[in-house]
Design a protein around this motif. Structure first.
Motif, PDB file in Angstrom:
ATOM      1  N   LEU A 118       0.839  -1.193   0.000  1.00 51.27           N
ATOM      2  CA  LEU A 118       0.000   0.000   0.000  1.00 51.27           C
ATOM      3  C   LEU A 118       0.870   1.236   0.000  1.00 51.27           C
ATOM      4  CD1 LEU A 118      -2.736  -0.762   2.677  1.00 51.27           C
ATOM      5  CD2 LEU A 118      -2.948  -0.880   0.203  1.00 51.27           C
ATOM      6  N   ARG A 119       0.469   2.220  -0.789  1.00 54.22           N
ATOM      7  CA  ARG A 119       1.131   3.525  -0.796  1.00 54.22           C
ATOM      8  C   ARG A 119       0.151   4.546  -0.232  1.00 54.22           C
ATOM      9  NH1 ARG A 119       5.451   5.702  -2.869  1.00 54.22           N
ATOM     10  NH2 ARG A 119       5.860   3.893  -4.166  1.00 54.22           N
ATOM     11  N   VAL A 120       0.619   5.346   0.707  1.00 52.55           N
ATOM     12  CA  VAL A 120      -0.196   6.417   1.265  1.00 52.55           C
ATOM     13  C   VAL A 120      -0.150   7.567   0.260  1.00 52.55           C
ATOM     14  CG1 VAL A 120      -0.544   8.006   3.185  1.00 52.55           C
ATOM     15  CG2 VAL A 120       0.441   5.731   3.607  1.00 52.55           C
ATOM     16  N   LEU A 121      -1.288   7.918  -0.293  1.00 51.26           N
ATOM     17  CA  LEU A 121      -1.364   9.002  -1.277  1.00 51.26           C
ATOM     18  C   LEU A 121      -1.501  10.351  -0.586  1.00 51.26           C
ATOM     19  CD1 LEU A 121      -3.708   7.318  -3.887  1.00 51.26           C
ATOM     20  CD2 LEU A 121      -1.198   7.488  -3.936  1.00 51.26           C
ATOM     21  N   THR A 122      -2.384  10.421   0.370  1.00 47.02           N
ATOM     22  CA  THR A 122      -2.620  11.667   1.090  1.00 47.02           C
ATOM     23  C   THR A 122      -3.261  11.363   2.433  1.00 47.02           C
ATOM     24  OG1 THR A 122      -3.545  13.894   0.933  1.00 47.02           O
ATOM     25  CG2 THR A 122      -4.891  12.118   0.067  1.00 47.02           C
ATOM     26  N   VAL A 123      -3.035  12.239   3.395  1.00 44.98           N
ATOM     27  CA  VAL A 123      -3.675  12.135   4.691  1.00 44.98           C
ATOM     28  C   VAL A 123      -4.614  13.324   4.816  1.00 44.98           C
ATOM     29  CG1 VAL A 123      -3.347  12.064   7.196  1.00 44.98           C
ATOM     30  CG2 VAL A 123      -1.696  10.927   5.686  1.00 44.98           C
TER      31      VAL A 123
END
Length: 125
Positions: A118-123
């Motif tokens: 999983l890649r965190v795109l935005t918080v």
């Protein structure tokens, strides 16, 4: 190798309290969360960057293999609700996501045992 993570002092304090209570003290399924907390960089809550996943923050992810994108909110155990995309900090997914920031990736196994990245795109604070 696991990515660096950052956890707020308030989340750490509350998690340590929950993990020390009799119902959870000896739960081996929470050992990964304990290990994550031990390796985390702890910052004052008001200094936690907006792009770091913390309890009650929503984040957008991409599954690298499939390209599928979705949003999840990291939640306290009593507030978790899969239908609303609220994942418990006590779940394997929740403990893996705690402290990640936008742009980071994590390797993890689905509940069915399938490895994914999983890649965190935005918080979305």
């Amino acid at each position: 190798m696991k990515p660096e993570i950052t956890v707020s002092a308030d989340d750490l304090e509350r998690l340590e309290g929950l993990l020390s209570k009799p119902p959870t003290r000896n739960r081996s399924d929470l050992d990964d969360l304990r290990a994550e907390l031990e390796r985390a960089r702890i910052v004052d809550t008001d200094e936690l960057p907006n792009d770091v996943i913390a309890v009650n923050r929503r984040a957008r992810f991409r599954e690298e293999h499939s390209g599928r994108e979705y949003e999840l909110t990291l939640a306290w155990p009593h507030e978790a609700d899969a239908a609303l995309g609220r994942v418990s900090i006590f779940s394997p997914a929740g403990s893996a996501l705690l402290g990640l920031s936008a742009g980071q990736t994590i390797d993890w196994k689905t509940p069915e045992g399938h490895p994914i990245q999983l890649r965190v795109l935005t918080v979305l604070a």
